[in-house]
Write a protein that holds these residues in place. Sequence first.
Motif, PDB file in Angstrom:
ATOM      1  N   VAL A  49       0.839  -1.196   0.000  1.00  0.00           N
ATOM      2  CA  VAL A  49       0.000   0.000   0.000  1.00  0.00           C
ATOM      3  C   VAL A  49       0.873   1.244   0.000  1.00  0.00           C
ATOM      4  N   ARG A  50       1.983   1.181   0.719  1.00  0.00           N
ATOM      5  CA  ARG A  50       2.910   2.318   0.747  1.00  0.00           C
ATOM      6  C   ARG A  50       3.466   2.601  -0.657  1.00  0.00           C
ATOM      7  N   LEU A  51       3.832   1.541  -1.370  1.00  0.00           N
ATOM      8  CA  LEU A  51       4.334   1.711  -2.729  1.00  0.00           C
ATOM      9  C   LEU A  51       3.276   2.329  -3.643  1.00  0.00           C
ATOM     10  N   ILE A  52       2.056   1.852  -3.507  1.00  0.00           N
ATOM     11  CA  ILE A  52       0.952   2.380  -4.320  1.00  0.00           C
ATOM     12  C   ILE A  52       0.769   3.870  -4.040  1.00  0.00           C
ATOM     13  N   TRP A  53       0.823   4.203  -2.773  1.00  0.00           N
ATOM     14  CA  TRP A  53       0.604   5.598  -2.337  1.00  0.00           C
ATOM     15  C   TRP A  53       1.747   6.498  -2.784  1.00  0.00           C
ATOM     16  N   LYS A  54       2.979   6.058  -2.516  1.00  0.00           N
ATOM     17  CA  LYS A  54       4.139   6.921  -2.770  1.00  0.00           C
ATOM     18  C   LYS A  54       4.588   6.903  -4.226  1.00  0.00           C
ATOM     19  N   GLU A  55       4.581   5.727  -4.856  1.00  0.00           N
ATOM     20  CA  GLU A  55       5.086   5.616  -6.223  1.00  0.00           C
ATOM     21  C   GLU A  55       4.070   6.107  -7.260  1.00  0.00           C
ATOM     22  N   LEU A  56       2.783   5.759  -7.032  1.00  0.00           N
ATOM     23  CA  LEU A  56       1.751   6.157  -7.988  1.00  0.00           C
ATOM     24  C   LEU A  56       1.057   7.458  -7.602  1.00  0.00           C
ATOM     25  N   GLY A  57       1.225   7.862  -6.342  1.00  0.00           N
ATOM     26  CA  GLY A  57       0.504   9.049  -5.867  1.00  0.00           C
ATOM     27  C   GLY A  57      -0.983   8.791  -5.744  1.00  0.00           C
ATOM     28  N   THR A  58      -1.353   7.514  -5.566  1.00  0.00           N
ATOM     29  CA  THR A  58      -2.765   7.110  -5.498  1.00  0.00           C
ATOM     30  C   THR A  58      -3.254   7.178  -4.054  1.00  0.00           C
ATOM     31  N   GLU A  59      -4.323   7.915  -3.811  1.00  0.00           N
ATOM     32  CA  GLU A  59      -4.804   8.116  -2.439  1.00  0.00           C
ATOM     33  C   GLU A  59      -6.235   7.649  -2.212  1.00  0.00           C
ATOM     34  N   THR A  60      -6.881   7.087  -3.232  1.00  0.00           N
ATOM     35  CA  THR A  60      -8.239   6.554  -3.050  1.00  0.00           C
ATOM     36  C   THR A  60      -8.334   5.199  -3.743  1.00  0.00           C
ATOM     37  N   VAL A  61      -9.277   4.376  -3.311  1.00  0.00           N
ATOM     38  CA  VAL A  61      -9.455   3.070  -3.948  1.00  0.00           C
ATOM     39  C   VAL A  61      -9.965   3.242  -5.371  1.00  0.00           C
ATOM     40  N   GLU A  62     -10.701   4.317  -5.617  1.00  0.00           N
ATOM     41  CA  GLU A  62     -11.176   4.582  -6.976  1.00  0.00           C
ATOM     42  C   GLU A  62      -9.997   4.862  -7.915  1.00  0.00           C
ATOM     43  N   ASP A  63      -9.022   5.658  -7.424  1.00  0.00           N
ATOM     44  CA  ASP A  63      -7.822   5.940  -8.216  1.00  0.00           C
ATOM     45  C   ASP A  63      -6.997   4.668  -8.437  1.00  0.00           C
ATOM     46  N   LEU A  64      -6.979   3.812  -7.413  1.00  0.00           N
ATOM     47  CA  LEU A  64      -6.230   2.563  -7.537  1.00  0.00           C
ATOM     48  C   LEU A  64      -6.870   1.661  -8.593  1.00  0.00           C
ATOM     49  N   LEU A  65      -8.190   1.596  -8.589  1.00  0.00           N
ATOM     50  CA  LEU A  65      -8.882   0.805  -9.604  1.00  0.00           C
ATOM     51  C   LEU A  65      -8.586   1.352 -11.001  1.00  0.00           C
ATOM     52  N   ASP A  66      -8.581   2.669 -11.111  1.00  0.00           N
ATOM     53  CA  ASP A  66      -8.275   3.302 -12.392  1.00  0.00           C
ATOM     54  C   ASP A  66      -6.852   2.964 -12.835  1.00  0.00           C
ATOM     55  N   ALA A  67      -5.908   2.955 -11.886  1.00  0.00           N
ATOM     56  CA  ALA A  67      -4.516   2.615 -12.199  1.00  0.00           C
ATOM     57  C   ALA A  67      -4.396   1.173 -12.689  1.00  0.00           C
ATOM     58  N   CYS A  68      -5.221   0.286 -12.108  1.00  0.00           N
ATOM     59  CA  CYS A  68      -5.225  -1.114 -12.562  1.00  0.00           C
ATOM     60  C   CYS A  68      -5.783  -1.218 -13.973  1.00  0.00           C
ATOM     61  N   GLU A  69      -6.879  -0.513 -14.209  1.00  0.00           N
ATOM     62  CA  GLU A  69      -7.537  -0.595 -15.519  1.00  0.00           C
ATOM     63  C   GLU A  69      -6.674   0.030 -16.622  1.00  0.00           C
ATOM     64  N   GLN A  70      -5.806   0.991 -16.254  1.00  0.00           N
ATOM     65  CA  GLN A  70      -4.915   1.629 -17.237  1.00  0.00           C
ATOM     66  C   GLN A  70      -3.529   0.967 -17.270  1.00  0.00           C
ATOM     67  N   ASP A  71      -3.412  -0.180 -16.573  1.00  0.00           N
ATOM     68  CA  ASP A  71      -2.162  -0.956 -16.568  1.00  0.00           C
ATOM     69  C   ASP A  71      -0.972  -0.154 -16.038  1.00  0.00           C
ATOM     70  N   LYS A  72      -1.231   0.699 -15.039  1.00  0.00           N
ATOM     71  CA  LYS A  72      -0.152   1.482 -14.433  1.00  0.00           C
ATOM     72  C   LYS A  72       0.484   0.749 -13.253  1.00  0.00           C
ATOM     73  N   LEU A  73      -0.318   0.030 -12.500  1.00  0.00           N
ATOM     74  CA  LEU A  73       0.186  -0.604 -11.280  1.00  0.00           C
ATOM     75  C   LEU A  73       1.225  -1.679 -11.604  1.00  0.00           C
ATOM     76  N   SER A  74       1.016  -2.382 -12.689  1.00  0.00           N
ATOM     77  CA  SER A  74       1.946  -3.467 -13.045  1.00  0.00           C
ATOM     78  C   SER A  74       3.355  -2.958 -13.331  1.00  0.00           C
ATOM     79  N   LYS A  75       3.487  -1.660 -13.593  1.00  0.00           N
ATOM     80  CA  LYS A  75       4.795  -1.067 -13.898  1.00  0.00           C
ATOM     81  C   LYS A  75       5.574  -0.688 -12.641  1.00  0.00           C
TER      82      LYS A  75
END
Length: 567
Positions: free
Chosen positions: A103-129
Amino acid sequence: MENKKIIKLFKLASELMELHDENPFKVRSYVNAVAALELVEEPLEGKTQAELESISGVGKSTAAHIIEICQTGSFPELDQLYAATPPGVVEMLGIKGIGPKKVRLIWKELGTETVEDLLDACEQDKLSKVKGFGAKTQENIKQALLFTQQNRGKLLYAEAEPAAEELAQSIKAALPEAQVAITGDVRRYLDIVETLQFVVATDALAAAAEKLNGIEGLAQDEKASGPMVWRGLHTVSGLKTEVYFAEPKCFANETFVRSASEAHLTQVFAAGKSLLSVLKQENHAMEEDIYAAAGMAYVVPELREGTNELQLAMENKLPTLLELSDLKGILHNHSTYSDGAHTLEQMAIACRDLGYQYLGISDHSKTASYAGGLREGDVLRQQKEIDALNEKLAPFKIFKGIESDILGDGSLDYEPDILATFDFIVASIHSNLNMDEQKATERLLRAIENPYTTMLGHPTGRLLLRREGYPINHKMVIDACAAHNVIIEINANPWRLDLDWHWVQYALEQGVLISINPDAHHTSGYADMKYGVLVGRKGGLTKEMTFNTKSVEEVEKYFLERKEKIK
């Protein structure tokens, strides 16, 4: 405040500390505090600082935090961590399959602060990077997020029931002259509750809604409300809430309508008649009178689902449902030999003191190394202790069991010579859960065919509101259990309730015995037996078809005779 709520706050504090990359030793102190508190059986609330410090593993600061939690609902360190963490990031900690570090990596590396943003990052294939993630992890997180999103605003029955009862008492206090009934999902014992629902009968209809608005924890949705219904939110539980108003003479009719499925109410049972048409003819004093007017036996709310209950009621063939008091023993439990919180003796004594005749201990098997699964030497050591305890605690008896992991090919994870040492074996799947229906079913079928399998544990591996179970062909699995004389458990843990109640009736029709098992990892887990009984009742379970209504002598005979048939 309940112990489990206090423990939950300490767990959250440890997760938030790890999230913020704080000193590992400080994080460990909170983890240790959780472990110590999980062993405490008496209420923590009301104890003095000195009494709390006398508990093994509880230090001065932990004791002080407990007192602060009981007084204010939190403690300063936790408040500071909350203030430094976006609410959406806190919510991410509840996502199945990712811990604080990810969760720390998601927050700090992606700048993602909501579960909605996290879902969007998954759908745009950003998290896998992001380093530490990949396409498979990203897809798993995406599915977990979609599942969580789908289940927002819902609670387990075990959480919703006390909320409903507490709110009913508040309504009665606000409207002392009114008749108040809990209806809807809670009264029908649904495993997941979406709405708290009540019926209130009063002569002062106009004033009733005003008084409801004065109840702390209720927030009205004025647009959705009307003269005969109050709608809004119970802010304490987060559940939608409905209060239907009725005149006193209509109380039984209105309560009945709100305590049955539409299928139950509209099903035609004779000459074009339904229960709704019976209701329209007159007001009744009690719900029993409604069924009497329809010419049938009374159907309890948990059976009002529109299956075959009306036909059975017409023929006066409704089953006499299982009661909690019918149970004679508790099977499928864990001790400190694997991942339980209490010793074997503590688990046994607590079970005996609840009035049960026997305990089935079934710690995790060797494949479940993450849960301290028992190696062969541990098995023999535990069985030797069981022999000694059986002499000490007689006539109470501990049966020697194991929760043996079903491996990927369907085999159990001990050799026959070890399997033969147990009185009974619960076979369960705990790993490689991403299976299609064919693979999952075949895996279970092979385990069921193993002559040492006594009982099938939590058949789908589901965790309600957390994780979908793997798909299985329930009919094939149940038919196999019938053919091989394998018991199926209803896992009474409120997160599982598996076997699902929809399949209980089919299991009974095939002659399969059901066992209500708490899967207890703590002596307090025995209280979950209640929820297993409710699931069984909803599926039409009777005392006669419940394995652990048998006496200790009957169970011992059953296990011995079954083992004698193994060639």
